[in-house]
Design an enzyme around this catalytic site. Sequence first.
Site, PDB file in Angstrom:
ATOM      1  N   GLN A  84       0.808   2.341   0.484  1.00  0.00           N
ATOM      2  CA  GLN A  84       0.241   2.238   1.732  1.00  0.00           C
ATOM      3  C   GLN A  84      -0.603   3.637   2.155  1.00  0.00           C
ATOM      4  OE1 GLN A  84       3.855   1.513   3.785  1.00  0.00           O
ATOM      5  NE2 GLN A  84       3.025  -0.371   4.633  1.00  0.00           N
ATOM      6  N   ARG A 113       3.927   8.063   9.762  1.00  0.00           N
ATOM      7  CA  ARG A 113       4.578   7.875   8.480  1.00  0.00           C
ATOM      8  C   ARG A 113       4.059   6.317   8.020  1.00  0.00           C
ATOM      9  NH1 ARG A 113       8.340   4.876   6.828  1.00  0.00           N
ATOM     10  NH2 ARG A 113       8.504   3.953   9.072  1.00  0.00           N
ATOM     11  N   VAL A 114       4.150   6.258   6.617  1.00  0.00           N
ATOM     12  CA  VAL A 114       4.320   5.103   5.839  1.00  0.00           C
ATOM     13  C   VAL A 114       5.079   5.212   5.055  1.00  0.00           C
ATOM     14  CG1 VAL A 114       1.673   4.361   6.457  1.00  0.00           C
ATOM     15  CG2 VAL A 114       2.484   5.599   4.379  1.00  0.00           C
ATOM     16  N   SER A 115       5.731   3.799   4.396  1.00  0.00           N
ATOM     17  CA  SER A 115       6.847   3.638   3.810  1.00  0.00           C
ATOM     18  C   SER A 115       6.613   3.673   2.423  1.00  0.00           C
ATOM     19  CB  SER A 115       7.322   2.260   4.042  1.00  0.00           C
ATOM     20  OG  SER A 115       7.870   2.270   5.228  1.00  0.00           O
ATOM     21  N   THR A 116       5.377   3.550   1.748  1.00  0.00           N
ATOM     22  CA  THR A 116       5.204   3.653   0.179  1.00  0.00           C
ATOM     23  C   THR A 116       3.717   4.270  -0.132  1.00  0.00           C
ATOM     24  OG1 THR A 116       3.614   1.615   0.424  1.00  0.00           O
ATOM     25  CG2 THR A 116       6.097   0.984   0.365  1.00  0.00           C
TER      26      THR A 116
END
Length: 554
Positions: free
Chosen positions: A15, A9-12
């Site tokens: 990204q 997972r990444v937040s944005t």
Amino acid sequence: MKKAAIYARVSTGKQAAGELSIPDQISRCEEYARARDYAITQHYIDPGVSARSDKRPEFQRMIRECTLGSHPVDAVLVHSQSRFARNTRDLLVYSEMLKDHDIQLHSITQDVGEGDTADIMRTMLGAFDEYQSKETSKHVSRSMIENARQGFWNGAQPPFGYRTYVAETRGARAKKKIEIDAQEAEIVRLVFRLYFYGDGKSGPLGVKQTVSWLNENGFVNRAGKAFRVQFVDKILRNPAYIGEHYFNRRDSRRGVERPKEEWVPFQMPRIVEDAVFYSAQEKLDRQHPLKTPPRLVRSDVLLTSIATCAKCGSPLRKQSGKSGQYHYYKCSRKSDTGETGCSGVSIPMSRLDDAVIDTLEEKLLNPARLRKLTETLVARASERSQEYGARAKRLDGDRRKAKSQVQELYRLIGTGELAMDASLSAHIKGLQDGIETLNRQIAYVEDQRAAPCDRLDDVAIDRFGRAVSTALRDRSNPAFAKAYIQSIISDIRVSENEIRISGPKAALLEQASAFSGANQLVPSFAQEWRTSQENVPTPAGLNYSRNWGAGTRS
């Protein structure tokens, strides 16, 4: 061989678009699996989703498949616990759910082992991750607030009618500001015009009718798709179009509005006039189905939806007596509940209609009054011509650019550098449709620019006033008369002894200029005006009353 799933997972979205972090997480998890003899059977990837919440599609799919299936994997591998959750509660709840199904959660960079001590360490790491996430969020929020205070746009897609441009670069960071998108802005102005004044043929349109008109005439939204009711309603309610916009207004995580002292004012370029915007707000409020039933809004009765009972505020409703020989305006609450609900009014329709029209003729349509109102329009004629000229120039620039793109594509096709296929054909058609839309927009702006304000002499004004009076009293076309009434009046409060009439906007000024050129009444934009208690026109709104008993107006 044991089986494992990888969660990354990444937040944005930014990204995720970089295509570095997620592949690195997966690669390192696969190395970890090979070293411990795990066979990877599934990947779950959430690009651009925060782990401060469990509302993550792939995360929830992983939990569901791991806990409802027949032991599909023996372990879930994550690069670090913060990829799995940045909320201590979620970490404990979901790791225990996996554990209950004999599935281990392994953080490959934070391997704390097994047992009670490992559980304590895992909880402590989760608490640190949560704290770090909250601190990072505070720093990011503070930076974005300061960015907005300096007049820069914070990343989100701007409202329809605007676009961003790179104003400056600080290091590797592009700082963006907002400007008007000429094509979209003309559609925004058209939406307000249609909703409050109509297309010159049928009077003001409702939201659904406005959407139908736009779609039938080939207008599309930013995504190239047909307009929807929700989208047009959002345009009509957005104060950004009069320059009022606020950053940090809502808490996006909780979905609630922040205290007003935390809002950051952000200056937007104006697209519509205050008079037009606030007129639309009053109409939206007045025609809201919770306030006024749609059947009353669409009614041909002259004052329905704007005439209300002064005592309880309920709309006045048409009622008939003696087998339809007589018609009355009656308080709807009184009709529905009787005297216990309201002891409000019941007035012959013709009496109230005539009283309102008489007052408008005296206060607004006589030549002396109209002369004062049109002086403002004539004074602004040069300024408005320059504004329309600048708008037409911007649109023409967009049109020339689009034509050049089409010509270049045809040149490349002709030389064989490009092959015509379905995708390219659709792209060219989209450009050509855009050119046609620009042609209509430019014609509309030029028509507005050419409004003959300088022809409003005393003779033209007198002829216009008489034409409007005739239209208001024409019982054969009640819808047209109602359209004019609603462009002048927003509220009529009626009691047994008095009527109070108020309305902040009027369509008469530019109607007068259009009438002087075309010799016919055409609903269009207008200036604000008011007749105050001293009968002096001021640029705000109208407000006056009439006593039934004495027959005088004040």
